[in-house]
Structures are given as structure tokens and as C-alpha cells.
Write a protein that holds these residues in place. Structure first.
Motif, PDB file in Angstrom:
ATOM      1  N   CYS A 221       0.858  -1.180   0.000  1.00  0.00           N
ATOM      2  CA  CYS A 221       0.000   0.000   0.000  1.00  0.00           C
ATOM      3  C   CYS A 221       0.895   1.232   0.000  1.00  0.00           C
ATOM      4  CB  CYS A 221      -0.904   0.006   1.225  1.00  0.00           C
ATOM      5  SG  CYS A 221      -2.063   1.388   1.285  1.00  0.00           S
ATOM      6  N   THR A 222       0.777   2.039  -1.031  1.00  0.00           N
ATOM      7  CA  THR A 222       1.542   3.275  -1.121  1.00  0.00           C
ATOM      8  C   THR A 222       0.650   4.432  -0.689  1.00  0.00           C
ATOM      9  OG1 THR A 222       2.874   2.397  -2.933  1.00  0.00           O
ATOM     10  CG2 THR A 222       2.852   4.783  -2.645  1.00  0.00           C
ATOM     11  N   VAL A 223       1.141   5.200   0.264  1.00  0.00           N
ATOM     12  CA  VAL A 223       0.366   6.299   0.834  1.00  0.00           C
ATOM     13  C   VAL A 223       0.932   7.628   0.351  1.00  0.00           C
ATOM     14  CG1 VAL A 223      -0.388   7.395   2.974  1.00  0.00           C
ATOM     15  CG2 VAL A 223      -0.153   4.900   2.862  1.00  0.00           C
ATOM     16  N   SER A 224       0.069   8.512  -0.071  1.00  0.00           N
ATOM     17  CA  SER A 224       0.476   9.867  -0.446  1.00  0.00           C
ATOM     18  C   SER A 224      -0.411  10.866   0.284  1.00  0.00           C
ATOM     19  CB  SER A 224       0.370  10.069  -1.961  1.00  0.00           C
ATOM     20  OG  SER A 224      -0.948   9.854  -2.401  1.00  0.00           O
ATOM     21  N   GLY A 225       0.127  12.060   0.476  1.00  0.00           N
ATOM     22  CA  GLY A 225      -0.635  13.102   1.149  1.00  0.00           C
ATOM     23  C   GLY A 225      -0.595  13.013   2.659  1.00  0.00           C
ATOM     24  N   GLY A 226       0.163  12.091   3.195  1.00  0.00           N
ATOM     25  CA  GLY A 226       0.279  11.945   4.648  1.00  0.00           C
ATOM     26  C   GLY A 226       1.322  10.905   4.970  1.00  0.00           C
ATOM     27  N   SER A 227       1.954  11.040   6.100  1.00  0.00           N
ATOM     28  CA  SER A 227       3.024  10.121   6.467  1.00  0.00           C
ATOM     29  C   SER A 227       2.492   8.955   7.286  1.00  0.00           C
ATOM     30  CB  SER A 227       4.082  10.868   7.292  1.00  0.00           C
ATOM     31  OG  SER A 227       5.031   9.963   7.801  1.00  0.00           O
ATOM     32  N   ILE A 228       3.019   7.757   7.031  1.00  0.00           N
ATOM     33  CA  ILE A 228       2.600   6.590   7.802  1.00  0.00           C
ATOM     34  C   ILE A 228       3.199   6.616   9.205  1.00  0.00           C
ATOM     35  CG2 ILE A 228       2.209   5.162   5.764  1.00  0.00           C
ATOM     36  CD1 ILE A 228       4.869   3.753   6.372  1.00  0.00           C
ATOM     37  N   THR A 229       4.074   7.557   9.474  1.00  0.00           N
ATOM     38  CA  THR A 229       4.615   7.705  10.822  1.00  0.00           C
ATOM     39  C   THR A 229       3.850   8.755  11.621  1.00  0.00           C
ATOM     40  OG1 THR A 229       6.268   9.324  10.092  1.00  0.00           O
ATOM     41  CG2 THR A 229       6.916   7.007  10.060  1.00  0.00           C
ATOM     42  N   ALA A 230       2.807   9.300  11.023  1.00  0.00           N
ATOM     43  CA  ALA A 230       1.940  10.236  11.749  1.00  0.00           C
ATOM     44  C   ALA A 230       1.046   9.451  12.704  1.00  0.00           C
ATOM     45  CB  ALA A 230       1.095  11.033  10.763  1.00  0.00           C
ATOM     46  N   ASP A 231       0.183  10.083  13.410  1.00  0.00           N
ATOM     47  CA  ASP A 231      -0.567   9.487  14.505  1.00  0.00           C
ATOM     48  C   ASP A 231      -1.806   8.721  14.032  1.00  0.00           C
ATOM     49  OD1 ASP A 231      -2.181  10.707  17.550  1.00  0.00           O
ATOM     50  OD2 ASP A 231      -1.237   8.791  17.054  1.00  0.00           O
ATOM     51  N   TYR A 232      -1.584   7.676  13.238  1.00  0.00           N
ATOM     52  CA  TYR A 232      -2.685   6.853  12.764  1.00  0.00           C
ATOM     53  C   TYR A 232      -2.238   5.394  12.739  1.00  0.00           C
ATOM     54  CZ  TYR A 232      -4.696  11.241  11.139  1.00  0.00           C
ATOM     55  OH  TYR A 232      -5.191  12.516  11.085  1.00  0.00           O
ATOM     56  N   TYR A 233      -3.247   4.506  12.498  1.00  0.00           N
ATOM     57  CA  TYR A 233      -2.965   3.107  12.268  1.00  0.00           C
ATOM     58  C   TYR A 233      -3.287   2.795  10.806  1.00  0.00           C
ATOM     59  CZ  TYR A 233      -2.659   2.071  17.309  1.00  0.00           C
ATOM     60  OH  TYR A 233      -2.287   2.018  18.629  1.00  0.00           O
ATOM     61  N   TRP A 234      -2.535   1.892  10.228  1.00  0.00           N
ATOM     62  CA  TRP A 234      -2.663   1.571   8.811  1.00  0.00           C
ATOM     63  C   TRP A 234      -3.015   0.099   8.690  1.00  0.00           C
ATOM     64  CZ3 TRP A 234      -2.368   5.915   5.892  1.00  0.00           C
ATOM     65  CH2 TRP A 234      -1.830   7.043   6.519  1.00  0.00           C
ATOM     66  N   ALA A 235      -4.174  -0.151   8.099  1.00  0.00           N
ATOM     67  CA  ALA A 235      -4.766  -1.482   8.182  1.00  0.00           C
ATOM     68  C   ALA A 235      -4.889  -2.170   6.823  1.00  0.00           C
ATOM     69  CB  ALA A 235      -6.161  -1.370   8.805  1.00  0.00           C
ATOM     70  N   TRP A 236      -4.969  -3.490   6.910  1.00  0.00           N
ATOM     71  CA  TRP A 236      -5.329  -4.320   5.766  1.00  0.00           C
ATOM     72  C   TRP A 236      -6.668  -4.988   6.077  1.00  0.00           C
ATOM     73  CZ3 TRP A 236      -3.234  -4.142   1.113  1.00  0.00           C
ATOM     74  CH2 TRP A 236      -1.935  -3.660   0.980  1.00  0.00           C
ATOM     75  N   ILE A 237      -7.558  -4.915   5.123  1.00  0.00           N
ATOM     76  CA  ILE A 237      -8.918  -5.441   5.261  1.00  0.00           C
ATOM     77  C   ILE A 237      -9.262  -6.137   3.956  1.00  0.00           C
ATOM     78  CG2 ILE A 237     -11.342  -4.795   5.609  1.00  0.00           C
ATOM     79  CD1 ILE A 237     -10.052  -2.135   6.882  1.00  0.00           C
TER      80      ILE A 237
END
Length: 120
Positions: free
Chosen positions: A22-38
Motif C-alpha cells: 500500500c503506497t500512501v500519499s498526502g500523509g506520512s505513515i509515521t503520523a498518529d494513525y494506524y494503517w490497516a489491511w482489510i
């Protein structure tokens, strides 16, 4: 605007390993969120597989934990799902998503989803 895009093979043979990114743009994956697979399948419906938090901590569905690994590459702003020993029951549409409330199952951004078919 945060965008997520899944990539990976659409067809995998039974017993092999499925790997999706999963490539994320517009925000960092080290910011204050969780990144999920569904994933969504006709048989099991919508199923949460796991997540990786902003600090790298991983969480897995108990039913899939023995076969699942989620990792990340912060230099590329990507996170990856690996599912080993796949069977035709793993055929599904796989989504990556950003969870804004930890592990409570609330998501504000989703990828478009990628169809994965496991051949027997």
C-alpha cells in the motif's frame, strides 16, 4: 488529501505467499494513525486482517496471525501485507485503509482495493 493505493499480483497459486503493498500519499505513515489491511470475500464478508501503527507496532487478527505479516518502509511511505500458505479461501478484494481511532475499526481513507484470486 490522503490517498492509498494497493499493488500486487492479481493471481496467486495455492500454498504460495501473497504480498501486497500500500503506497500512501498526502500523509506520512509515521503520523498518529494506524494503517490497516482489510479484505472482502463473498464467503467471509468484510474481514480485518491486521494493522501497523504509526510507531511500527503490529496488530493481527487472531484467526490470521499465524499466516500474516505486516511491515513498512518509511522511506517509501509504504506498508506491506504478506500472507503465507494461501488457499482458494483467501480469494478476496484486499483493501488498505487508514484508521483514525486506533483499533476501533473506524477508517477515513481507503484504497480502491485490489482483487486477488488464489488458484488451486
Amino acid at each position: 488529501q490522503v490517498q492509498l493505493q494497493e499493488s500486487g499480483p492479481g493471481l496467486v497459486k495455492s500454498s504460495q505467499t501473497l504480498s501486497l503493498t500500500c503506497t500512501v500519499s498526502g500523509g506520512s505513515i509515521t503520523a498518529d494513525y494506524y494503517w490497516a489491511w482489510i479484505r472482502r470475500s463473498p464467503v467471509k464478508g468484510l474481514e480485518w486482517m491486521g494493522a501497523i501503527a504509526y510507531n511500527g507496532k503490529q496488530f493481527y487478527s487472531p484467526s490470521l496471525e499465524s499466516r500474516t505479516s505486516i511491515s513498512r518502509d518509511t522511506s517509501k511511505n509504504q506498508f506491506t501485507l504478506q500472507l503465507i500458505s494461501v488457499t482458494p479461501e483467501d480469494t478476496a478484494i484486499y483493501y488498505c485503509a487508514r484508521a483514525y481511532n486506533g483499533l476501533l475499526g473506524e477508517y477515513d481513507y481507503w484504497g480502491q482495493g485490489t482483487q486477488v484470486t488464489v488458484s488451486s
